[in-house]
Design a protein around this motif. Structure first.
Motif, PDB file in Angstrom:
ATOM      1  N   LEU A  21       0.812  -1.217   0.000  1.00 56.77           N
ATOM      2  CA  LEU A  21       0.000   0.000   0.000  1.00 56.77           C
ATOM      3  C   LEU A  21       0.845   1.266   0.000  1.00 56.77           C
ATOM      4  O   LEU A  21       0.446   2.290  -0.557  1.00 56.77           O
ATOM      5  N   THR A  22       1.999   1.208   0.645  1.00 61.32           N
ATOM      6  CA  THR A  22       2.854   2.388   0.754  1.00 61.32           C
ATOM      7  C   THR A  22       4.233   1.958   1.206  1.00 61.32           C
ATOM      8  O   THR A  22       4.400   0.905   1.844  1.00 61.32           O
ATOM      9  N   ARG A  23       5.226   2.778   0.889  1.00 62.64           N
ATOM     10  CA  ARG A  23       6.565   2.544   1.433  1.00 62.64           C
ATOM     11  C   ARG A  23       6.791   3.372   2.702  1.00 62.64           C
ATOM     12  O   ARG A  23       7.813   3.224   3.377  1.00 62.64           O
ATOM     13  N   ARG A  24       5.861   4.222   3.052  1.00 60.44           N
ATOM     14  CA  ARG A  24       5.993   5.033   4.272  1.00 60.44           C
ATOM     15  C   ARG A  24       5.910   4.164   5.524  1.00 60.44           C
ATOM     16  O   ARG A  24       5.187   3.179   5.571  1.00 60.44           O
ATOM     17  N   CYS A  25       6.635   4.572   6.561  1.00 61.65           N
ATOM     18  CA  CYS A  25       6.566   3.905   7.857  1.00 61.65           C
ATOM     19  C   CYS A  25       7.137   4.858   8.907  1.00 61.65           C
ATOM     20  O   CYS A  25       8.175   5.476   8.682  1.00 61.65           O
ATOM     21  N   PRO A  26       6.488   4.982  10.057  1.00 58.37           N
ATOM     22  CA  PRO A  26       6.999   5.878  11.087  1.00 58.37           C
ATOM     23  C   PRO A  26       8.156   5.291  11.887  1.00 58.37           C
ATOM     24  O   PRO A  26       8.739   5.983  12.725  1.00 58.37           O
ATOM     25  N   LEU A  27       8.495   4.023  11.648  1.00 61.17           N
ATOM     26  CA  LEU A  27       9.582   3.378  12.373  1.00 61.17           C
ATOM     27  C   LEU A  27      10.871   3.446  11.555  1.00 61.17           C
ATOM     28  O   LEU A  27      10.829   3.609  10.334  1.00 61.17           O
ATOM     29  N   ARG A  28      12.007   3.278  12.235  1.00 58.32           N
ATOM     30  CA  ARG A  28      13.308   3.327  11.571  1.00 58.32           C
ATOM     31  C   ARG A  28      14.115   2.085  11.934  1.00 58.32           C
ATOM     32  O   ARG A  28      15.242   2.166  12.413  1.00 58.32           O
ATOM     33  N   CYS A  29      13.533   0.927  11.678  1.00 57.21           N
ATOM     34  CA  CYS A  29      14.179  -0.332  12.055  1.00 57.21           C
ATOM     35  C   CYS A  29      15.445  -0.547  11.226  1.00 57.21           C
ATOM     36  O   CYS A  29      15.448  -0.368  10.006  1.00 57.21           O
ATOM     37  N   ALA A  30      16.515  -0.964  11.894  1.00 55.79           N
ATOM     38  CA  ALA A  30      17.823  -1.066  11.251  1.00 55.79           C
ATOM     39  C   ALA A  30      17.890  -2.157  10.189  1.00 55.79           C
ATOM     40  O   ALA A  30      18.794  -2.149   9.356  1.00 55.79           O
ATOM     41  N   HIS A  31      16.947  -3.094  10.213  1.00 54.42           N
ATOM     42  CA  HIS A  31      16.998  -4.202   9.265  1.00 54.42           C
ATOM     43  C   HIS A  31      15.959  -4.065   8.155  1.00 54.42           C
ATOM     44  O   HIS A  31      15.785  -4.980   7.346  1.00 54.42           O
ATOM     45  N   CYS A  32      15.266  -2.936   8.079  1.00 52.97           N
ATOM     46  CA  CYS A  32      14.133  -2.783   7.164  1.00 52.97           C
ATOM     47  C   CYS A  32      14.532  -3.114   5.728  1.00 52.97           C
ATOM     48  O   CYS A  32      15.425  -2.488   5.153  1.00 52.97           O
ATOM     49  N   SER A  33      13.848  -4.079   5.137  1.00 51.22           N
ATOM     50  CA  SER A  33      14.203  -4.518   3.788  1.00 51.22           C
ATOM     51  C   SER A  33      13.860  -3.478   2.737  1.00 51.22           C
ATOM     52  O   SER A  33      14.477  -3.431   1.667  1.00 51.22           O
ATOM     53  N   THR A  34      12.877  -2.617   3.000  1.00 51.36           N
ATOM     54  CA  THR A  34      12.490  -1.609   2.020  1.00 51.36           C
ATOM     55  C   THR A  34      13.148  -0.258   2.271  1.00 51.36           C
ATOM     56  O   THR A  34      13.043   0.649   1.440  1.00 51.36           O
ATOM     57  N   GLY A  35      13.799  -0.100   3.432  1.00 49.12           N
ATOM     58  CA  GLY A  35      14.365   1.205   3.775  1.00 49.12           C
ATOM     59  C   GLY A  35      13.291   2.255   3.969  1.00 49.12           C
ATOM     60  O   GLY A  35      13.515   3.447   3.739  1.00 49.12           O
ATOM     61  N   SER A  36      12.115   1.828   4.415  1.00 50.08           N
ATOM     62  CA  SER A  36      10.985   2.749   4.572  1.00 50.08           C
ATOM     63  C   SER A  36      11.232   3.762   5.682  1.00 50.08           C
ATOM     64  O   SER A  36      11.913   3.475   6.660  1.00 50.08           O
ATOM     65  N   ASP A  37      10.634   4.953   5.516  1.00 50.40           N
ATOM     66  CA  ASP A  37      10.600   5.916   6.606  1.00 50.40           C
ATOM     67  C   ASP A  37       9.374   6.806   6.418  1.00 50.40           C
ATOM     68  O   ASP A  37       8.632   6.675   5.441  1.00 50.40           O
ATOM     69  N   LEU A  38       9.145   7.709   7.369  1.00 51.24           N
ATOM     70  CA  LEU A  38       7.922   8.507   7.361  1.00 51.24           C
ATOM     71  C   LEU A  38       7.862   9.475   6.195  1.00 51.24           C
ATOM     72  O   LEU A  38       6.783   9.916   5.788  1.00 51.24           O
ATOM     73  N   PHE A  39       9.014   9.821   5.632  1.00 51.51           N
ATOM     74  CA  PHE A  39       9.047  10.840   4.576  1.00 51.51           C
ATOM     75  C   PHE A  39       9.092  10.245   3.172  1.00 51.51           C
ATOM     76  O   PHE A  39       9.103  10.969   2.186  1.00 51.51           O
ATOM     77  N   THR A  40       9.085   8.922   3.084  1.00 51.85           N
ATOM     78  CA  THR A  40       9.048   8.265   1.788  1.00 51.85           C
ATOM     79  C   THR A  40       7.633   8.331   1.242  1.00 51.85           C
ATOM     80  O   THR A  40       6.680   7.998   1.939  1.00 51.85           O
ATOM     81  N   ARG A  41       7.481   8.764   0.020  1.00 54.54           N
ATOM     82  CA  ARG A  41       6.145   8.947  -0.539  1.00 54.54           C
ATOM     83  C   ARG A  41       5.825   7.969  -1.665  1.00 54.54           C
ATOM     84  O   ARG A  41       4.837   8.150  -2.360  1.00 54.54           O
TER      85      ARG A  41
END
Length: 374
Positions: A21-41
């Motif tokens: 649904l989105t690549r956005r995520c409010p978390l910053r997990c060090a292992h995130c496979s997508t490199g998602s963050d809150l500012f990714t649109r």
């Protein structure tokens, strides 16, 4: 829908659909496979997603639709609408969340067990809810908060599970968290345990991906069974993160785009492609060695992506897996791959030592030597 039911369908072509649904995520997990963050649109157009899911019919639909991200619950109304549309056609739905909403300190005056109304409505709309939990997620959302939220969701009558990630069977964190889940929920909540792969933020520190098998041996890939809607609306035949992220998509893994294609078209491409049938039946390494230009260097998945430009492999796949004979070959491989059920799927694609936990009330936890390999 219990976790084991969902996982056991994984080898069957087009039995499921993964929606990012989105690549956005409010978390910053060090292992995130997508490199998602809150500012990714990066995210598919919501209207196109609804149109695509709305193209399901009772006669032509995936058995399972998995809503994921990023964090799909950043778009709770969209998640609810997509789940409602899919279930109306007869599909069952599942949602995977990083549990950002469970943090007790994130909303003044609310405890971890309080779930925001819009998010709770989205969760109620699905048949299964999975919570991601691992050492990296716990640095963002405390374990106790996740447990409280899961109790609240279970009280709503929604089947739940955990998606756990570690560095392998000897990771002491996995031994600790699986025992904690067992004690907290009395053995009534299953767990799907995977290993960290070197994608996204983990690319710089995680172990290299598994290499391919002996080219002479068949090694079928169930991950080429379920179409995946990526963050740009492209529909892929594989959930490997490099395939999801990198453009252009190799031709044999490209199933279309939700902006112009409906489910029936995508499903037809997934089922009728001789290349995909061969990947699901014998795997990319064997295909390249037997019919193509030979198995190349790199991982199993690297070898698969390289097949996109291998005309000899494509011709060999057409000769062996085209037409009705190829369809029968594909179905036979799916039945064989599912013979051991959900535990067999996890043994092949997840953390094998913890495969029994995918079934509620499965055998006891594996022993660990106590060595921290993180």
């Amino acid at each position: 829908m219990e976790l084991a039911e969902l996982v056991a369908r994984r080898p069957y072509p087009a039995a499921g659909l993964l929606l990012g649904l989105t690549r956005r995520c409010p978390l910053r997990c060090a292992h995130c496979s997508t490199g998602s963050d809150l500012f990714t649109r990066e995210e598919p157009d919501g209207g196109q997603l609804e149109r695509f899911v709305g193209s399901f019919s009772a006669e032509n639909r995936p058995d399972v639709v998995m809503l994921t991200g990023g964090e799909p619950l950043l778009l709770p109304a969209l998640a609810e609408r997509l789940s409602t549309l899919a279930r109306r056609a007869g599909s069952r739905t599942a949602l995977l969340s990083g549990m950002f909403f469970a943090r007790s300190g994130s909303r003044r005056g609310l405890r971890g067990a309080a779930v925001p109304p819009a998010i709770l409505r989205a969760i109620r709309s699905v048949d299964h809810f999975s919570a991601s939990l691992d050492v990296h997620h716990e640095r963002e959302v405390p374990r106790a908060d996740v447990f409280r939220a899961l109790h609240r969701i279970r009280d709503e009558g929604v089947a739940v599970s955990f998606h756990l990630t570690g560095t392998g069977a000897s990771d002491p964190y996995l031994a600790d968290i699986t025992r904690a889940v067992d004690q907290e929920f009395g053995g009534r909540v299953p767990c799907l345990v995977n290993e960290v792969r070197p994608f996204g933020r983990a690319a710089s520190w995680a172990r290299a991906a598994r290499t391919g098998p002996d080219p002479a041996a068949a090694s079928p890939c169930s991950m080429a069974a379920w179409p995946v809607v990526a963050f740009d609306g492209r529909v892929l035949a594989c959930c490997n993160q490099d395939t999801v992220d990198k453009r252009p998509v190799p031709a044999h893994l490209d199933l279309g785009h939700i902006g112009v294609d409906d489910w029936a078209t995508v499903r037809g491409r997934a089922l009728e492609s001789p290349m995909l049938r061969m990947l699901r039946t014998v795997g990319p390494t064997h295909l390249a060695a037997r019919y193509g230009s030979g198995a190349g260097a790199g991982s199993y998945c690297d070898g698969c992506r390289a097949l996109g430009g291998d005309e000899a492999a494509a011709a060999g796949a057409l000769a062996v897996a085209g037409g009705a004979a190829g369809a029968l070959l594909d179905l036979t491989a799916a039945v064989r791959g599912s013979r051991e059920g959900a535990q067999g799927v996890v043994r092949r694609h997840g953390c094998a030592a913890y495969a029994p936990l995918v079934v509620t009330g499965g055998p006891g936890l594996p022993e660990t030597d106590g060595q921290d390999v993180r």
